[in-house]
Scaffold this motif. Structure first.
Motif, PDB file in Angstrom:
ATOM      1  N   TRP A  81      52.458  20.724 -53.104  1.00 14.06           N
ATOM      2  CA  TRP A  81      52.833  21.241 -52.067  1.00 14.06           C
ATOM      3  C   TRP A  81      52.124  22.695 -51.468  1.00 14.06           C
ATOM      4  CZ3 TRP A  81      56.708  22.317 -56.462  1.00 14.06           C
ATOM      5  CH2 TRP A  81      56.447  23.736 -56.704  1.00 14.06           C
ATOM      6  N   ARG A  82      51.296  22.910 -51.925  1.00 17.87           N
ATOM      7  CA  ARG A  82      50.412  23.910 -51.379  1.00 17.87           C
ATOM      8  C   ARG A  82      50.286  23.757 -49.799  1.00 17.87           C
ATOM      9  NH1 ARG A  82      48.376  28.502 -53.927  1.00 17.87           N
ATOM     10  NH2 ARG A  82      47.286  28.960 -51.784  1.00 17.87           N
ATOM     11  N   VAL A  83      50.504  24.846 -48.599  1.00 15.35           N
ATOM     12  CA  VAL A  83      50.323  24.744 -47.656  1.00 15.35           C
ATOM     13  C   VAL A  83      49.249  25.118 -47.433  1.00 15.35           C
ATOM     14  CG1 VAL A  83      50.762  25.544 -44.798  1.00 15.35           C
ATOM     15  CG2 VAL A  83      52.340  24.954 -46.992  1.00 15.35           C
ATOM     16  N   ARG A  84      47.869  24.179 -46.523  1.00 16.07           N
ATOM     17  CA  ARG A  84      46.657  24.736 -46.725  1.00 16.07           C
ATOM     18  C   ARG A  84      46.436  25.284 -45.245  1.00 16.07           C
ATOM     19  NH1 ARG A  84      47.147  20.583 -50.476  1.00 16.07           N
ATOM     20  NH2 ARG A  84      45.812  21.319 -52.270  1.00 16.07           N
ATOM     21  N   ALA A  85      45.630  25.488 -45.027  1.00 15.80           N
ATOM     22  CA  ALA A  85      44.938  26.660 -43.483  1.00 15.80           C
ATOM     23  C   ALA A  85      44.358  25.665 -42.413  1.00 15.80           C
ATOM     24  CB  ALA A  85      43.411  27.752 -43.548  1.00 15.80           C
ATOM     25  N   LEU A  86      44.404  25.931 -41.390  1.00 17.15           N
ATOM     26  CA  LEU A  86      45.000  24.675 -40.162  1.00 17.15           C
ATOM     27  C   LEU A  86      46.223  23.774 -40.678  1.00 17.15           C
ATOM     28  CD1 LEU A  86      41.424  25.137 -39.333  1.00 17.15           C
ATOM     29  CD2 LEU A  86      43.325  26.418 -38.618  1.00 17.15           C
ATOM     30  N   GLU A  87      46.782  23.433 -41.708  1.00 14.74           N
ATOM     31  CA  GLU A  87      47.785  22.416 -41.702  1.00 14.74           C
ATOM     32  C   GLU A  87      49.293  22.832 -40.509  1.00 14.74           C
ATOM     33  OE1 GLU A  87      47.744  20.510 -46.124  1.00 14.74           O
ATOM     34  OE2 GLU A  87      49.276  22.716 -46.041  1.00 14.74           O
ATOM     35  N   ARG A  88      49.501  21.825 -39.813  1.00 17.71           N
ATOM     36  CA  ARG A  88      50.627  21.296 -39.035  1.00 17.71           C
ATOM     37  C   ARG A  88      51.850  21.129 -39.892  1.00 17.71           C
ATOM     38  NH1 ARG A  88      49.268  19.325 -33.563  1.00 17.71           N
ATOM     39  NH2 ARG A  88      46.502  19.241 -33.651  1.00 17.71           N
ATOM     40  N   VAL A  89      52.695  21.723 -39.302  1.00 16.39           N
ATOM     41  CA  VAL A  89      53.999  22.236 -40.163  1.00 16.39           C
ATOM     42  C   VAL A  89      55.049  21.889 -39.312  1.00 16.39           C
ATOM     43  CG1 VAL A  89      55.169  23.561 -41.327  1.00 16.39           C
ATOM     44  CG2 VAL A  89      53.682  23.806 -42.210  1.00 16.39           C
ATOM     45  N   ILE A  90      55.808  20.844 -39.614  1.00 15.66           N
ATOM     46  CA  ILE A  90      57.453  21.577 -38.727  1.00 15.66           C
ATOM     47  C   ILE A  90      58.344  22.000 -39.613  1.00 15.66           C
ATOM     48  CG2 ILE A  90      59.300  19.823 -37.817  1.00 15.66           C
ATOM     49  CD1 ILE A  90      56.555  18.835 -35.989  1.00 15.66           C
ATOM     50  N   VAL A  91      59.523  23.348 -39.420  1.00 14.30           N
ATOM     51  CA  VAL A  91      60.237  23.994 -39.625  1.00 14.30           C
ATOM     52  C   VAL A  91      61.860  23.253 -39.226  1.00 14.30           C
ATOM     53  CG1 VAL A  91      58.862  25.895 -40.385  1.00 14.30           C
ATOM     54  CG2 VAL A  91      60.012  25.594 -38.269  1.00 14.30           C
ATOM     55  N   THR A  92      62.230  22.857 -40.290  1.00 20.07           N
ATOM     56  CA  THR A  92      63.808  22.581 -40.262  1.00 20.07           C
ATOM     57  C   THR A  92      65.286  23.323 -40.518  1.00 20.07           C
ATOM     58  OG1 THR A  92      65.637  20.544 -39.485  1.00 20.07           O
ATOM     59  CG2 THR A  92      63.723  21.003 -41.530  1.00 20.07           C
ATOM     60  N   ALA A  93      66.279  23.681 -40.668  1.00 14.48           N
ATOM     61  CA  ALA A  93      66.808  24.066 -41.321  1.00 14.48           C
ATOM     62  C   ALA A  93      68.703  23.603 -40.255  1.00 14.48           C
ATOM     63  CB  ALA A  93      67.023  26.118 -40.636  1.00 14.48           C
TER      64      ALA A  93
END
Length: 427
Positions: A3-15
């Motif tokens: 699950w590591r988030v690596r540099a420059l990865e595009r992320v969607i956050v939700t709640a």
């Protein structure tokens, strides 16, 4: 882990905004989540929230929201979806099946940051233990995540499935890590006892993550510990020596920052380190005076201190980053006294803080008045360094130094002098 988030990865956050929290609290938590993503090296491309009484037991968000997240992943070509909560194994699997992006939760993100920032052997062991504790109940569908764990998985007995072997491997690894931690804890206990013999009072900096604790440590001790404008910039405890205005030598320790929803697995794994807080003579609670969530952050820290058995230790409240405050802006924080405003970055009011540190120690000390022969220079130096001397004079006729001040009970030098005075009175 996978699950590591690596540099420059595009992320969607939700709640999911539940009935238990206000919208203001929920959006503040989302802003914090976005800062965590940045700290992990990702880039937030879009955010989405859903109001519902409780998270869906199957997919966390409802079906319509899950479709919306999938569309956002396609639109932004996102690599990761981060959920601002803790996903059950079922929720994580169901949501992952609906999108091409990896799905992780807030706990996994924090664990990832800790794994990246742990520098000491103890820190790395504690992070790995927390990760494995989190992973164990989520093994189904996670077999590919075990590649980082190393060898040992391929040796299974007749009739065992790979999942059962994975589970045994993880449990065995966790037992090894716990054994290593016990050994390290025993060594640290020995070191702590040695420090206690030196009688140097202990101040410990505590506070919400990114409140400026490491910057304050540098300002107090004229050291250059790494201080970054990122969440969890400090993970491994750091202790520096400081001489207060009176000449008293003390130790000042930096600690990992606290945060809302700090994973229980992480608290458990880092308890050995966090318990160092409970050994302090005085806590310095550093609060970001510019944070709109300062009161909530303060309360989070105080609750964690109670959980660690440090709730009764005297506290100095420091409102940091005062250089960024408007003249008429005073944060609504119901902090305990003493409270003072400082700027660790610009070294403002650091002398005032040191004075308050002495005053707090005096509350735990007893007054003394002694005289020492001029020939006992080494003993005189020791008393100046290990007590708070308020008055000092030299009696030329008797060639003795007279000192008045404050010391902890049973201070060896003070106690020895009282015994000598008794003997002289009887002779």
């Amino acid at each position: 882990m996978a699950w590591r988030v690596r540099a420059l990865e595009r992320v969607i956050v939700t709640a999911v905004i539940s009935e238990k929290e206000t919208e203001a609290e929920a959006y503040a938590s989302m802003e914090e989540l976005k800062s965590l993503v940045t700290t992990a090296g990702g880039t937030v491309m879009a955010t989405t929230v859903q109001n519902r009484p409780t998270p869906d037991v199957s997919t966390y968000v409802g079906k319509g929201k899950a479709d919306e997240i999938e569309a956002l992943v396609d639109t932004w070509e996102a690599d990761v979806v981060v959920v601002n909560g803790e996903l059950s194994p079922r929720q994580g699997q169901s949501l992952s099946a609906r999108t091409s992006a990896r799905v992780i939760d807030r706990t996994q993100l924090i664990l990832d940051i800790f794994a990246d920032r742990a520098q000491t052997k103890e820190g790395r062991i504690q992070v790995e233990l927390a990760q494995l504790t989190y992973l164990l109940p989520r093994l189904r569908g996670q077999g590919h995540a075990l590649s980082r764990l190393g060898g040992g998985i391929g040796t299974r007995g007749p009739g065992e499935t790979k999942l059962e072997t994975d589970r045994r491997h993880i449990q065995r690894r966790m037992d090894e890590l716990k054994k290593d931690l016990r050994r390290i804890r025993k060594h640290r206990t020995t070191l702590r006892k040695q420090k206690e013999k030196q009688k140097d009072p202990q101040f410990t900096l505590v506070g919400y993550t990114n409140a400026g604790k490491t910057t304050l440590l540098n300002a107090l001790t004229n050291e250059e510990a790494l201080a970054e404008d990122l969440l969890f910039a400090t993970l491994d405890p750091l202790t520096r020596a400081l001489r207060l205005p009176s000449g008293l030598g003390v130790r000042v320790s930096d600690t990992v920052g606290f945060i809302r929803g700090l994973p229980t697995t992480l608290i458990a794994a880092f308890r050995a380190t966090l318990e160092e807080v409970a050994g302090a003579d005085v806590l310095i609670h550093v609060i970001d005076a510019t944070s709109p969530e300062a009161e909530v952050e303060k309360q989070t820290v105080m609750e964690l201190l109670d959980e660690l058995g440090a709730g009764e230790i005297p506290v100095i409240t420091v409102m940091n980053k005062a250089e960024s405050l408007d003249r008429d802006m005073v944060p609504a924080v119901s902090a305990a006294r003493p409270r003072l405003y400082i700027s660790a970055r610009e070294d403002k009011n650091i002398d005032d803080l040191q004075t308050v540190m002495e005053e707090e120690l005096i509350k735990q000390m007893s007054f003394y008045s002694i005289s020492i022969p001029a020939s006992e220079g080494r003993r005189l130096y020791a008393i100046r360094k290990s007590t708070i001397v308020r008055e000092e004079s030299f009696d030329e006729e008797n060639e003795r130094y007279k000192l008045q001040g404050y010391a902890f009970d049973h201070h060896p030098q003070i106690a020895a002098n009282k015994e000598n005075d008794k003997k002289e009175d009887h002779s």
